[in-house]
Design a protein around this motif. Sequence first.
Motif, PDB file in Angstrom:
ATOM      1  N   ASP A 136      51.623  15.820  59.855  1.00 20.62           N
ATOM      2  CA  ASP A 136      51.047  15.380  61.116  1.00 20.62           C
ATOM      3  C   ASP A 136      49.580  14.997  60.917  1.00 20.62           C
ATOM      4  O   ASP A 136      48.942  15.426  59.962  1.00 20.62           O
ATOM      5  N   ASN A 146      47.488  14.452  67.361  1.00 19.07           N
ATOM      6  CA  ASN A 146      48.794  14.813  66.801  1.00 19.07           C
ATOM      7  C   ASN A 146      49.876  13.797  67.131  1.00 19.07           C
ATOM      8  O   ASN A 146      49.708  12.921  67.962  1.00 19.07           O
ATOM      9  N   GLY A 147      51.027  13.981  66.506  1.00 23.03           N
ATOM     10  CA  GLY A 147      52.119  13.026  66.570  1.00 23.03           C
ATOM     11  C   GLY A 147      52.895  12.930  67.860  1.00 23.03           C
ATOM     12  O   GLY A 147      53.639  12.011  68.044  1.00 23.03           O
ATOM     13  N   THR A 183      56.470  11.362  67.857  1.00 19.23           N
ATOM     14  CA  THR A 183      56.859  11.302  66.446  1.00 19.23           C
ATOM     15  C   THR A 183      57.137  12.704  65.905  1.00 19.23           C
ATOM     16  O   THR A 183      58.113  12.916  65.184  1.00 19.23           O
ATOM     17  N   SER A 184      56.298  13.646  66.258  1.00 16.64           N
ATOM     18  CA  SER A 184      56.517  15.026  65.818  1.00 16.64           C
ATOM     19  C   SER A 184      57.821  15.575  66.393  1.00 16.64           C
ATOM     20  O   SER A 184      58.579  16.244  65.696  1.00 16.64           O
ATOM     21  N   LEU A 233      57.810  20.080  59.784  1.00 14.01           N
ATOM     22  CA  LEU A 233      56.581  19.416  60.207  1.00 14.01           C
ATOM     23  C   LEU A 233      55.390  20.293  59.889  1.00 14.01           C
ATOM     24  O   LEU A 233      55.344  21.463  60.288  1.00 14.01           O
ATOM     25  N   THR A 259      51.478  20.694  60.606  1.00 15.10           N
ATOM     26  CA  THR A 259      50.449  20.221  61.526  1.00 15.10           C
ATOM     27  C   THR A 259      49.268  21.179  61.501  1.00 15.10           C
ATOM     28  O   THR A 259      49.373  22.297  60.988  1.00 15.10           O
ATOM     29  N   ALA A 311      51.408  19.047  68.750  1.00  9.20           N
ATOM     30  CA  ALA A 311      52.465  19.340  67.777  1.00  9.20           C
ATOM     31  C   ALA A 311      52.622  20.841  67.561  1.00  9.20           C
ATOM     32  O   ALA A 311      53.742  21.331  67.413  1.00  9.20           O
ATOM     33  N   CYS A 330      56.301  23.112  67.926  1.00 10.83           N
ATOM     34  CA  CYS A 330      56.902  23.630  66.686  1.00 10.83           C
ATOM     35  C   CYS A 330      57.526  24.979  66.902  1.00 10.83           C
ATOM     36  O   CYS A 330      57.105  25.781  67.624  1.00 10.83           O
TER      37      CYS A 330
END
Length: 82
Positions: free
Chosen positions: A45, A50-51, A54-55, A65, A67, A78, A82
């Motif tokens: 990431d 942050n994504g 996309t994340s 992932l 980050t 992100a 998570c």
Amino acid sequence: HAAVLRLQGAAVAAGVEVTRLVFAARVSPKRDHLIRIQLADVALDTLVYNGHTTSSDMLWAGVPLITMRGDAWASRVASSIC
């Protein structure tokens, strides 16, 4: 194309073989995108912003992932999914 060259240059400077980087064209529908990203070993990431989607896509596809949480809302997204 300039971004690809910059990323390849950064990889070389970090001792990473350029052949390990994969740049792919957009695909549609989203299902095809999620199928293709399952080929990734890991997603890295970006810091500061942050994504977001996309994340989420990476996690839905089962891709680990990595980050880093920042101070602003946009840099903590992100880590909250998570």
